[in-house]
Scaffold this motif. Structure first.
Motif, PDB file in Angstrom:
ATOM      1  N   HIS A  97       1.119  -1.502  -0.059  1.00  0.00           N
ATOM      2  CA  HIS A  97       0.134  -0.101  -0.285  1.00  0.00           C
ATOM      3  C   HIS A  97       1.170   1.488   0.064  1.00  0.00           C
ATOM      4  O   HIS A  97       1.987   1.172   0.291  1.00  0.00           O
ATOM      5  CB  HIS A  97      -1.097   0.307   1.148  1.00  0.00           C
ATOM      6  N   GLY A  98       0.870   2.170  -0.476  1.00  0.00           N
ATOM      7  CA  GLY A  98       1.095   3.501  -0.055  1.00  0.00           C
ATOM      8  C   GLY A  98       0.671   4.430   0.638  1.00  0.00           C
ATOM      9  O   GLY A  98      -0.132   4.201   1.240  1.00  0.00           O
ATOM     10  N   THR A  99       1.474   5.691   1.112  1.00  0.00           N
ATOM     11  CA  THR A  99       1.475   5.994   1.893  1.00  0.00           C
ATOM     12  C   THR A  99       0.257   7.285   2.065  1.00  0.00           C
ATOM     13  O   THR A  99      -0.256   7.815   1.295  1.00  0.00           O
ATOM     14  CB  THR A  99       2.852   6.901   2.375  1.00  0.00           C
ATOM     15  N   ALA A 100      -0.427   6.973   3.032  1.00  0.00           N
ATOM     16  CA  ALA A 100      -1.808   8.547   2.835  1.00  0.00           C
ATOM     17  C   ALA A 100      -0.846  10.357   3.688  1.00  0.00           C
ATOM     18  O   ALA A 100      -1.770  10.985   2.888  1.00  0.00           O
ATOM     19  CB  ALA A 100      -1.888   8.209   4.391  1.00  0.00           C
ATOM     20  N   ASN A 101       0.198  10.804   3.402  1.00  0.00           N
ATOM     21  CA  ASN A 101       0.857  11.491   3.195  1.00  0.00           C
ATOM     22  C   ASN A 101       1.941  12.116   1.928  1.00  0.00           C
ATOM     23  O   ASN A 101       2.454  11.616   1.137  1.00  0.00           O
ATOM     24  CB  ASN A 101       2.477  11.554   3.958  1.00  0.00           C
ATOM     25  N   GLU A 297       5.954  22.013  12.877  1.00  0.00           N
ATOM     26  CA  GLU A 297       4.693  20.594  12.331  1.00  0.00           C
ATOM     27  C   GLU A 297       4.944  19.418  12.989  1.00  0.00           C
ATOM     28  O   GLU A 297       6.623  19.195  13.178  1.00  0.00           O
ATOM     29  CB  GLU A 297       4.936  20.670  10.702  1.00  0.00           C
ATOM     30  N   THR A 298       4.249  18.938  13.542  1.00  0.00           N
ATOM     31  CA  THR A 298       4.493  17.293  13.888  1.00  0.00           C
ATOM     32  C   THR A 298       3.559  16.575  12.863  1.00  0.00           C
ATOM     33  O   THR A 298       2.905  16.350  12.918  1.00  0.00           O
ATOM     34  CB  THR A 298       3.681  17.658  15.445  1.00  0.00           C
ATOM     35  N   PHE A 299       4.601  15.450  13.761  1.00  0.00           N
ATOM     36  CA  PHE A 299       3.393  14.168  12.886  1.00  0.00           C
ATOM     37  C   PHE A 299       3.781  12.987  13.652  1.00  0.00           C
ATOM     38  O   PHE A 299       4.778  12.854  14.347  1.00  0.00           O
ATOM     39  CB  PHE A 299       4.624  13.714  11.200  1.00  0.00           C
ATOM     40  N   ASP A 300       2.716  12.269  13.315  1.00  0.00           N
ATOM     41  CA  ASP A 300       2.813  10.732  14.530  1.00  0.00           C
ATOM     42  C   ASP A 300       1.570  10.217  13.128  1.00  0.00           C
ATOM     43  O   ASP A 300       1.160  10.152  12.736  1.00  0.00           O
ATOM     44  CB  ASP A 300       1.628  11.089  15.504  1.00  0.00           C
ATOM     45  N   GLU A 301       2.784   9.109  12.702  1.00  0.00           N
ATOM     46  CA  GLU A 301       2.201   7.891  11.878  1.00  0.00           C
ATOM     47  C   GLU A 301       1.868   7.010  12.752  1.00  0.00           C
ATOM     48  O   GLU A 301       3.570   6.139  12.627  1.00  0.00           O
ATOM     49  CB  GLU A 301       3.052   8.618  10.920  1.00  0.00           C
ATOM     50  N   GLY A 327      -3.582  -3.489   3.906  1.00  0.00           N
ATOM     51  CA  GLY A 327      -2.405  -1.958   4.401  1.00  0.00           C
ATOM     52  C   GLY A 327      -2.931  -1.125   4.487  1.00  0.00           C
ATOM     53  O   GLY A 327      -3.499  -0.508   3.832  1.00  0.00           O
ATOM     54  N   LYS A 328      -2.733  -0.092   5.599  1.00  0.00           N
ATOM     55  CA  LYS A 328      -3.454   0.805   5.969  1.00  0.00           C
ATOM     56  C   LYS A 328      -2.012   1.873   6.945  1.00  0.00           C
ATOM     57  O   LYS A 328      -1.529   0.903   7.398  1.00  0.00           O
ATOM     58  CB  LYS A 328      -4.319   0.697   6.876  1.00  0.00           C
ATOM     59  N   ASP A 329      -2.001   3.432   6.412  1.00  0.00           N
ATOM     60  CA  ASP A 329      -1.564   4.370   6.884  1.00  0.00           C
ATOM     61  C   ASP A 329      -2.026   5.544   7.471  1.00  0.00           C
ATOM     62  O   ASP A 329      -2.683   5.845   6.472  1.00  0.00           O
ATOM     63  CB  ASP A 329      -0.330   5.178   5.575  1.00  0.00           C
ATOM     64  N   VAL A 330      -2.173   6.267   8.916  1.00  0.00           N
ATOM     65  CA  VAL A 330      -2.759   6.660   9.256  1.00  0.00           C
ATOM     66  C   VAL A 330      -1.787   7.548   9.814  1.00  0.00           C
ATOM     67  O   VAL A 330      -0.850   7.589  10.444  1.00  0.00           O
ATOM     68  CB  VAL A 330      -3.518   5.879  10.824  1.00  0.00           C
ATOM     69  N   THR A 331      -1.938   9.119   9.044  1.00  0.00           N
ATOM     70  CA  THR A 331      -1.101  10.264   9.839  1.00  0.00           C
ATOM     71  C   THR A 331      -1.723  11.073  10.788  1.00  0.00           C
ATOM     72  O   THR A 331      -2.728  12.237  10.185  1.00  0.00           O
ATOM     73  CB  THR A 331      -0.628  10.897   8.395  1.00  0.00           C
ATOM     74  N   ARG A 332      -1.793  11.298  11.828  1.00  0.00           N
ATOM     75  CA  ARG A 332      -1.840  12.812  12.786  1.00  0.00           C
ATOM     76  C   ARG A 332      -0.736  14.221  12.305  1.00  0.00           C
ATOM     77  O   ARG A 332       0.178  13.659  12.698  1.00  0.00           O
ATOM     78  CB  ARG A 332      -2.514  12.394  13.740  1.00  0.00           C
ATOM     79  N   ILE A 333      -1.917  15.015  12.462  1.00  0.00           N
ATOM     80  CA  ILE A 333      -0.501  16.488  11.520  1.00  0.00           C
ATOM     81  C   ILE A 333      -1.358  17.272  13.284  1.00  0.00           C
ATOM     82  O   ILE A 333      -2.406  17.114  12.813  1.00  0.00           O
ATOM     83  CB  ILE A 333      -1.186  16.832  10.785  1.00  0.00           C
ATOM     84  N   GLY A 334      -0.070  17.900  13.228  1.00  0.00           N
ATOM     85  CA  GLY A 334      -0.151  19.151  14.558  1.00  0.00           C
ATOM     86  C   GLY A 334       0.447  20.145  13.939  1.00  0.00           C
ATOM     87  O   GLY A 334       1.735  20.011  13.573  1.00  0.00           O
ATOM     88  N   VAL A 335       0.716  20.954  14.819  1.00  0.00           N
ATOM     89  CA  VAL A 335       1.438  22.365  14.558  1.00  0.00           C
ATOM     90  C   VAL A 335       1.442  22.690  16.383  1.00  0.00           C
ATOM     91  O   VAL A 335       0.944  22.930  16.647  1.00  0.00           O
ATOM     92  CB  VAL A 335       0.915  23.411  14.239  1.00  0.00           C
ATOM     93  N   ASP A 336       3.317  22.699  16.737  1.00  0.00           N
ATOM     94  CA  ASP A 336       3.661  23.418  18.308  1.00  0.00           C
ATOM     95  C   ASP A 336       3.915  24.629  18.355  1.00  0.00           C
ATOM     96  O   ASP A 336       4.527  25.308  16.442  1.00  0.00           O
ATOM     97  CB  ASP A 336       4.498  22.209  19.102  1.00  0.00           C
ATOM     98  N   SER A 337       3.845  25.594  19.077  1.00  0.00           N
ATOM     99  CA  SER A 337       4.886  26.636  19.162  1.00  0.00           C
ATOM    100  C   SER A 337       3.908  27.630  18.223  1.00  0.00           C
ATOM    101  O   SER A 337       4.648  28.410  17.139  1.00  0.00           O
ATOM    102  CB  SER A 337       6.390  27.209  18.973  1.00  0.00           C
ATOM    103  N   SER A 338       2.610  27.199  17.810  1.00  0.00           N
ATOM    104  CA  SER A 338       1.846  28.461  16.847  1.00  0.00           C
ATOM    105  C   SER A 338       0.857  29.304  17.551  1.00  0.00           C
ATOM    106  O   SER A 338       0.898  29.128  18.809  1.00  0.00           O
ATOM    107  CB  SER A 338       1.443  27.731  15.864  1.00  0.00           C
ATOM    108  N   ALA A 361      -4.728   6.296   5.195  1.00  0.00           N
ATOM    109  CA  ALA A 361      -5.441   5.747   3.634  1.00  0.00           C
ATOM    110  C   ALA A 361      -5.164   3.655   4.058  1.00  0.00           C
ATOM    111  O   ALA A 361      -4.511   3.859   4.827  1.00  0.00           O
ATOM    112  CB  ALA A 361      -3.796   6.288   2.093  1.00  0.00           C
ATOM    113  N   SER A 362      -5.709   3.248   2.839  1.00  0.00           N
ATOM    114  CA  SER A 362      -5.467   1.871   2.789  1.00  0.00           C
ATOM    115  C   SER A 362      -5.718   0.987   1.878  1.00  0.00           C
ATOM    116  O   SER A 362      -6.440   1.713   0.799  1.00  0.00           O
ATOM    117  CB  SER A 362      -6.751   1.509   3.781  1.00  0.00           C
ATOM    118  N   GLN A 363      -5.581   0.052   1.467  1.00  0.00           N
ATOM    119  CA  GLN A 363      -5.698  -0.854   0.220  1.00  0.00           C
ATOM    120  C   GLN A 363      -6.025  -2.531   0.950  1.00  0.00           C
ATOM    121  O   GLN A 363      -5.462  -3.209   1.560  1.00  0.00           O
ATOM    122  CB  GLN A 363      -4.552  -0.875  -0.548  1.00  0.00           C
TER     123      GLN A 363
END
Length: 789
Positions: A97-101, A297-301, A327-338, A361-363
């Protein structure tokens, strides 16, 4: 060559399973160009990740030096200068599977959403087979440039592993990693191979000084700038992201009956990363950040995949294989010091940390493969194979928390709006047929055809003819002709977000959106390709093997990201762009100087022509050891043969500006040569590699498409050196350096930097080009301790 002379083949040649349905075939006997990389070759690299290991060993495989925004978290790679999405990745022959990002921002790797190779533990890999040929008829969509098939270890005993660490010569990039693999036999006739890795990589910074923080007028109006920690090096966007990543893999199999076996394998990984965004000046919100601020930018995958299958014999002669892969890819995006400026000014308060949204993203793929041999009285039996595949893909964007998307949103990375958010899906069914044999002695013919039906854009029919004729045991000609296709990824079709800098705000408009229709674009259609290749395999002397293959890949309706299409602030602007932004529901920062859109479309036709050379030999110097010599080279040139006219609503602007065209035609090196020598003597091993990269370039306008300047990276030679010593029967110590002479790419064109500095443009921080094939960080030094029990 004397009549009857037998072929000189390496006894240890690996039996390949990629690009053919025939059994027992070795790479040197393949009718298609295939390179095989074993675990030892992959392990002799500095940075402990699979993508860099492939890049150092394959001249046609180029890796992104660094990325901005979310592209900093998931770097992309491309084969033969084509899109990352044009290379199919398999694990043990099953689709990955591909990345969700999605890689969104403009550049040579824009649009990349392929499988993230760094979620495959290197300690789990037995070897990798790289098919450098179009293979859509054999494997389906994505296989226009080639196929990377990763074969996992299936050991029942033993343990291997290593710990390693390193850093860049000029600072930053501190790296530490550990890896281990163990083979087990849980019960009779079964194997279980377990692998685990952990990696840490620190920030690096190779950027220039932001001209805004040096301007006398700015300092007079905002004297607090001088109090900012690290002044004047406040803008740290040009460099590596910081990340921690943990990955694991398991490969399991056992015999159910004499002719039937069960197999399964799985991977799991987690990554947490942070990347600096452009520095915001003290005037942006002095009540919260009196000295200005650098958002992160913060990234939790999380990424996982599992395959299970059964294979065996049917009616004595048929081989069958039934499998399912998810297959599955889950990405959580955040912002710090903003901060959200409008939220602070309206209600009177704003958080400084935001949850900006998620990608998912899943396949799910199901396969049934059948094959058998038929004796027809030919030189070799006919291998006949048929199969079916069913696949379901999904892609989703989850909206950010309300504070992240209020009005213009959180600084540096606005949260995904409710109109950006959505869940999308596609399913497709495919049927293939394949026949290969030698109808007469020394002539191999392989025919493949595939029919595929997609739920969202209809049918695809592709075929491939592969031939090889061995004139002597030491010389053979081979060639292929095929057509192919690539379905647009769901991310390319539906991704929508707002990309901001301190001076601009651009909306990434989804091609399937209502806003896109306002500018004359109504969705994406598949790419179509025609692939031609021809070459030869030659053994001129005992122990010497040479392969040369030329190729041409023509792609029609190629999916590419547009250049900057302006609604305001450009040399030419379009009212339809502003209307599309409003229709998409985006609210832009009122303080920016430029606004516009970017969008994926079937904008061009391209033609890629190239040649690949691989030569290997070995020398025995007796008491002075043995040396394995290698030469691998790739020459490649991609041309845009047609640009589809922009919709009338955007003219005289074009969908592809000169920058976007240069990313396709010249951002990858025209030539790359790898020279390698692996010397072994007693307990010592020395691996020396010299990589020569040809010229690459980019056109760029620093003033809104008014004037373009060219940045060139001239031909560069980069050395890699590793020295290993076997301390005991189990432990080996290695020290090495990638780029020990600390070479850097040529800097961005001084005329671009001059304009940016005169305009107080933060873009002047980028002093090294992002398309650089040799990276931007200079030399990397490392040490590694390895064990084998």
């Amino acid at each position: 060559m004397a009549p009857g002379h037998k072929a000189r083949r390496p006894a240890s040649g690996v039996v390949i399973v990629t690009g053919t349905r025939a059994s027992g075939l070795k790479a040197e006997n393949s009718a298609s160009p295939i390179q095989v990389l074993d675990a030892a070759a992959l392990g002799r690299t500095g940075p402990p990740n699979l993508m860099q290991a492939l890049a150092q060993n394959l001249p046609s495989f180029n890796v992104q030096a660094f990325g901005r925004d979310m592209a900093a978290m998931t770097l992309s790679a491309r084969l033969r200068g084509l899109s990352p999405n044009n290379t199919l990745v398999l694990i043990n022959g099953k689709r990955r599977h591909g990345t969700a990002n999605l890689s969104v921002l403009a550049g040579a790797y824009q649009g990349g959403a392929a499988a993230d190779l760094n979620y495959i533990p290197m300690s789990a890999i037995d070897h990798i087979e790289v098919l450098q040929d179009g293979a859509a008829a054999q494997y389906g969509t994505d296989a226009i440039a080639g196929v990377i098939n990763i074969i996992l270890k299936s050991n029942q005993r033993g343990a291997t592993g290593n710990v390693n660490g390193g850093r860049y010569q000029d600072g930053g990039g501190h790296t530490g990693a550990g890896a281990a693999n163990i083979g087990l036999a849980p019960f009779g006739g079964a194997f279980l191979s377990l692998s685990a890795e952990t990696r840490y990589h620190g920030f690096s910074n190779r950027g220039g000084i932001d001209p805004r923080v040096l301007d006398k007028g700015t300092l007079a109006a905002q004297p607090n700038l001088l109090n900012a920690p690290g002044y004047p090096n406040l803008n740290k966007i040009q460099g590596d992201a910081q990340y921690r990543q943990h990955v694991g893999a398991a490969n399991f199999g056992f015999g159910i009956a004499p002719d039937t076996s069960f197999y399964s394998f799985a991977t799991f990984g987690k990554k947490q990363a942070r990347a600096f965004e452009n520095y915001r000046m003290p005037k942006r919100l002095p009540q919260v950040y009196p000295n200005g601020f650098s958002p992160l930018e913060t990234f939790d995958e999380e990424d996982y995949a599992a395959t299970a299958g059964i294979k065996g014999k049917l009616f004595g002669d048929w081989n069958w294989d039934l499998s399912t892969t998810y297959g599955k890819d889950v990405t959580r995006i955040g912002v710090d010091s903003s901060v959200n400026v409008s939220l602070f000014l309206d209600p009177g308060s704003s958080p400084t940390t935001f949850a900006a949204g998620q990608f998912k993203a899943s396949q799910w793929t199901n396969n049934l493969d059948l094959s058998r041999e038929f004796g027809l009285g030919w030189a070799k039996p006919l291998t006949f194979a048929i199969g079916a595949e069913q696949r379901r893909d999904s892609y989703a964007i989850v909206a950010g928390e309300p504070a992240s998307r209020y009005k213009e949103g959180s600084q540096s990375y606005p949260g995904f709006s409710l109109t950006d958010a959505g869940r999308h899906g596609r399913h497709n069914e495919a049927f293939y047929i394949n026949a290969s044999s030698q109808p007469i002695k020394d002539l191999t013919v392989d025919l493949a055809a595939r029919y595929e039906q997609f739920s969202d854009f209809g049918k695809a029919r592709v075929a491939k003819l592969t031939t090889r004729y061995d004139f002597t045991p030491d010389f053979g000609l081979r060639g292929t002709f095929s057509n192919g296709f690539r379905a647009p990824t769901l991310a390319e079709s539906y991704y929508s977000a707002t990309n901001v800098t301190p001076r601009s705000a651009f909306v990434q408009l989804a091609p399937n959106s209502a806003g896109a229709k306002l500018i004359g674009i109504d969705g994406l259609k598949p790419e179509a390709s025609t692939n031609l290749s021809a070459g030869f395999v030659f053994t001129p002397a005992p122990g010497v093997t040479v392969t040369v293959d030329g190729y041409q890949i023509s792609i029609r309706d190629r999916i590419v990201g547009s250049g900057a299409v302006y609604g305001s602030g450009g040399s030419v602007n379009a009212q339809a762009v502003t209307a599309a932004i409003l229709a998409n529901g985006n609210v832009l920062d009122p303080t920016v100087l430029e606004t516009g859109i970017n969008i994926f479309s079937n904008a061009i036709n391209t033609r890629s022509r190239g040649m690949e050379l691989v030569a290997t030999t070995a020398s025995n110097y007796g008491a002075y050891g043995k040396v394995d010599w290698s030469l691998a080279a790739n020459c490649n040139q991609t041309k845009v043969t047609r640009i589809n006219q922009a919709p009338a609503q955007l003219r005289p602007q074009t969908l592809l500006d000169k920058t976007a065209v240069s990313h396709i035609e010249s951002a990858s090196p025209r030539m790359r040569v790898n020279l390698g020598a692996l010397w072994k003597m007693g307990d010592w091993t020395v691996n020396l590699r010299e990589a020569v990269y040809g010229q690459s370039s980019e056109l760029f306008s620093p003033d809104g498409n008014r004037t373009y300047y060219e940045t060139k990276v001239k031909t560069k030679a980069i050395t890699d050196l590793e020295v290993g010593y076997k301390l005991t029967g189990e432990w080996t110590l290695s020290v090495g350096a990638n780029n020990p002479f600390n070479a850097y790419p040529d800097m961005v064109n001084p005329q671009i930097l001059a304009v940016q500095r005169a305009n107080l443009d933060n873009g002047a921080v980028t002093i090294y080009p992002s398309f650089s094939p040799i990276g931007i960080n200079g030399g990397y030094y490392y040490a590694r301790a390895s064990f084998r029990f």
